[in-house]
Design a protein around this motif. Structure first.
Motif, mmCIF file in Angstrom:
data_model
loop_
_atom_site.group_PDB
_atom_site.id
_atom_site.type_symbol
_atom_site.label_atom_id
_atom_site.label_comp_id
_atom_site.label_asym_id
_atom_site.label_seq_id
_atom_site.Cartn_x
_atom_site.Cartn_y
_atom_site.Cartn_z
ATOM 1 N N TYR A 66 27.432 -9.834 -45.728
ATOM 2 C CA TYR A 66 28.903 -10.451 -46.212
ATOM 3 C C TYR A 66 29.764 -9.936 -45.614
ATOM 4 O O TYR A 66 30.983 -10.006 -44.176
ATOM 5 C CB TYR A 66 29.508 -10.752 -47.340
ATOM 6 C CG TYR A 66 30.605 -11.328 -47.389
ATOM 7 C CD1 TYR A 66 31.335 -12.229 -47.435
ATOM 8 C CD2 TYR A 66 31.655 -10.307 -48.428
ATOM 9 C CE1 TYR A 66 33.210 -12.653 -47.174
ATOM 10 C CE2 TYR A 66 32.647 -10.431 -48.770
ATOM 11 C CZ TYR A 66 33.566 -11.863 -48.703
ATOM 12 O OH TYR A 66 34.482 -11.536 -48.538
ATOM 13 N N TYR A 67 29.833 -8.282 -45.384
ATOM 14 C CA TYR A 67 31.052 -7.654 -44.772
ATOM 15 C C TYR A 67 30.294 -7.558 -43.288
ATOM 16 O O TYR A 67 31.832 -7.284 -42.374
ATOM 17 C CB TYR A 67 30.365 -6.038 -44.900
ATOM 18 C CG TYR A 67 30.634 -5.974 -47.087
ATOM 19 C CD1 TYR A 67 32.037 -5.745 -47.175
ATOM 20 C CD2 TYR A 67 29.822 -5.690 -47.668
ATOM 21 C CE1 TYR A 67 32.307 -5.832 -48.908
ATOM 22 C CE2 TYR A 67 30.196 -6.325 -49.099
ATOM 23 C CZ TYR A 67 31.735 -6.425 -49.740
ATOM 24 O OH TYR A 67 31.487 -6.513 -50.933
ATOM 25 N N SER A 68 29.312 -7.307 -42.902
ATOM 26 C CA SER A 68 28.586 -6.887 -41.125
ATOM 27 C C SER A 68 29.679 -8.624 -40.423
ATOM 28 O O SER A 68 29.989 -8.265 -38.826
ATOM 29 C CB SER A 68 27.352 -6.875 -40.726
ATOM 30 O OG SER A 68 27.175 -7.800 -41.562
ATOM 31 N N LYS A 96 32.754 -16.354 -46.492
ATOM 32 C CA LYS A 96 32.128 -16.169 -47.837
ATOM 33 C C LYS A 96 31.474 -17.743 -47.940
ATOM 34 O O LYS A 96 30.302 -17.687 -48.601
ATOM 35 C CB LYS A 96 33.463 -16.709 -48.388
ATOM 36 C CG LYS A 96 32.684 -16.301 -50.263
ATOM 37 C CD LYS A 96 33.917 -16.088 -51.071
ATOM 38 C CE LYS A 96 33.798 -16.034 -52.309
ATOM 39 N NZ LYS A 96 35.250 -15.800 -53.266
ATOM 40 N N ARG A 97 31.167 -18.420 -47.569
ATOM 41 C CA ARG A 97 30.708 -19.969 -47.695
ATOM 42 C C ARG A 97 29.297 -20.068 -46.578
ATOM 43 O O ARG A 97 28.383 -19.992 -47.822
ATOM 44 C CB ARG A 97 31.591 -21.103 -46.928
ATOM 45 C CG ARG A 97 32.602 -21.275 -47.982
ATOM 46 C CD ARG A 97 33.500 -22.866 -47.420
ATOM 47 N NE ARG A 97 32.971 -23.773 -46.972
ATOM 48 C CZ ARG A 97 33.024 -24.969 -46.838
ATOM 49 N NH1 ARG A 97 34.441 -24.698 -45.771
ATOM 50 N NH2 ARG A 97 32.645 -26.413 -46.624
ATOM 51 N N VAL A 98 29.376 -19.341 -46.491
ATOM 52 C CA VAL A 98 28.181 -18.505 -45.282
ATOM 53 C C VAL A 98 27.139 -17.864 -46.873
ATOM 54 O O VAL A 98 25.537 -17.938 -46.186
ATOM 55 C CB VAL A 98 28.031 -18.073 -43.979
ATOM 56 C CG1 VAL A 98 27.018 -17.989 -43.384
ATOM 57 C CG2 VAL A 98 28.487 -19.079 -42.889
ATOM 58 N N LYS A 99 27.518 -17.081 -46.405
ATOM 59 C CA LYS A 99 26.491 -16.268 -47.729
ATOM 60 C C LYS A 99 26.650 -16.324 -49.075
ATOM 61 O O LYS A 99 25.018 -16.542 -49.164
ATOM 62 C CB LYS A 99 27.714 -14.816 -48.040
ATOM 63 C CG LYS A 99 27.264 -13.889 -49.339
ATOM 64 C CD LYS A 99 28.042 -12.810 -49.619
ATOM 65 C CE LYS A 99 27.682 -12.547 -51.032
ATOM 66 N NZ LYS A 99 27.246 -12.561 -51.974
ATOM 67 N N VAL A 100 27.768 -17.562 -49.701
ATOM 68 C CA VAL A 100 26.838 -18.492 -50.366
ATOM 69 C C VAL A 100 25.561 -19.243 -50.437
ATOM 70 O O VAL A 100 24.532 -19.009 -51.066
ATOM 71 C CB VAL A 100 29.017 -19.567 -51.643
ATOM 72 C CG1 VAL A 100 27.711 -20.278 -52.261
ATOM 73 C CG2 VAL A 100 29.401 -18.228 -52.459
#
Length: 407
Positions: A66-68, A96-100
């Motif tokens: 998420y952070y990178s 964030k949507r990609v992470k979730v």
């Protein structure tokens, strides 16, 4: 407490073009970030010491998290200057949507249920962008001020309650236009009523003959919105299939079909809310079966089960009960229709037999009514109801002892 209010947007023609442009760019970025995570996962899913003998070892790189991926956004605006038009927090929400999505594929949700492998989104399937933070006072009359977008007209069909604070704002493109969803926060947490009236506890049995039957014998007929709209939907679906791919006439037919499906969904949702309000106005505690609706949706009754929308109704009922300080209790659905509500003996019967006749005690009533009474009886073992029953019994005991002393 968090709740969501949805309002109709009335954007100008230029604002419609701008919204569609934002959605198109955000969709492209979503697919790029998803591909980046997917490529790393495919190339690095096996440890170096456990890979096959004949393989191609890629250049090792850190796992894009998420952070990178958020750190790549400033560089994105340099290489693709048109992304500078989009508000920075809206772009961050895409990450964030990609992470979730990827976390649900690898780890599962809060209940441990994993989703399938994430897929790329077509432009017409990416319909929402979100402002994770929005300033207080963004609503000015009948307009909302969206950062780096401007003021858009809103149809405020109901006011925002006093004391509620706007936390997020989402713009969604639907078949019949654009909508604004505001996530609201209220610091006050509703408490469950300290004393439930024992006469206001009921059990409900949802079904396909009647939408629901209460333990008091009241029934709510099933509306079957989808089945009533099937004839019109069939005509519109044929119209879509006959149109040439990519043509303007096909897009028009697809829009007509989407509007009809949305009408069906809106009617069903309105029916669910009205039914939930009716039940909560009469009862303090409502018990229902803990159904496996996904499993039922794989049977021959799938169309009828999904048309009834039991899951949506029970979710609406639970949320409205929480907001009102009332209680909705799920109980085991095992043998609620087979067990006799009077003597407790099992009376086997097939699905087409709609009447319950007990040979042991002579109980004779509708099958769904019998199930609703069993559901209500099972709800009495709920911890909250047990605690309140013990409290009321202790109060009665104290009052009896006080009266005996006075005598």
């Amino acid at each position: 407490m968090r709740t969501a209010y949805q309002y109709r947007l009335r954007p100008t023609k230029q604002q419609v073009i701008e919204i569609d442009k934002w959605l198109s760019m955000l969709c492209a970025q979503y697919n790029y970030l998803l591909a980046d995570r997917g490529n790393w996962f495919e190339q690095n899913r096996s440890p170096v010491n456990a890979c096959p003998l004949v393989c191609h070892l890629p250049e090792l790189r850190d796992n894009p998290d998420y952070y990178s991926q958020k750190k790549t956004l400033p560089q994105l605006k340099k290489t693709h200057p048109w992304y500078s038009e989009i508000y920075s927090q809206v772009l961050q929400d895409v990450v964030k949507r990609v992470k979730v999505t990827f976390d649900r594929f690898l780890k599962g949700d809060s209940n441990g249920k994993r989703s399938g492998k994430p897929r790329f989104k077509a432009r017409n399937r990416y319909r929402t962008f979100t402002y994770p933070q929005i300033k207080e006072g963004c609503l000015q009359g009948n307009q909302i001020a969206l950062p780096m977008f401007g003021k858009v007209k809103v149809v405020l069909h109901r006011p925002i309650p006093g004391g509620f604070k706007i936390k997020t704002a989402s713009v969604t493109k639907k078949a019949d236009g654009y909508y604004l969803t505001l996530s609201l926060e209220d610091k006050t947490v509703p408490e469950i009523k300290p004393d439930f009236n024992p006469d206001k506890i009921t059990g409900i049995d949802v079904g396909l003959k009647e939408f629901l039957t209460t333990s008091d014998g009241e029934t709510v007929s099933i509306p079957q919105h989808y089945r009533k709209a099937q004839k019109r939907l069939r005509v519109l679906q044929k119209r879509v299939s006959r149109r040439k791919n990519g043509s303007n006439r096909r897009q028009k037919a697809v829009k007509q079909l989407g509007n009809q499906h949305k009408k069906v969904a809106d009617k069903r949702k309105d029916f669910h809310f009205n039914t939930a309000n009716h039940l909560l106005s009469k009862y303090d505690v409502i018990a229902h079966e803990d159904l496996n609706v996904k499993g039922l949706a794989r049977t021959r009754l799938a169309k009828s089960v999904l048309d009834a929308g039991w899951s949506s109704f029970l979710l609406i009922l639970t949320n409205k009960a929480v907001n009102a300080g009332l209680l909705v209790v799920p109980v085991s659905a095992h043998n609620t229709s087979q067990d006799c509500s009077t003597c407790g003996e099992k009376v086997p019967k097939k699905l087409h037999i709609r009447w319950h006749d007990c040979p042991h005690c002579g109980c004779s009533l509708d099958r769904d009514h019998n199930a609703a009474i069993n559901i209500r009886s099972r709800a009495e073992g709920h911890p909250v109801l047990k605690a309140q029953r013990l409290l009321s019994n202790s109060r009665i005991g104290c009052e009896a002892r006080a009266l005996s002393v006075l005598r």
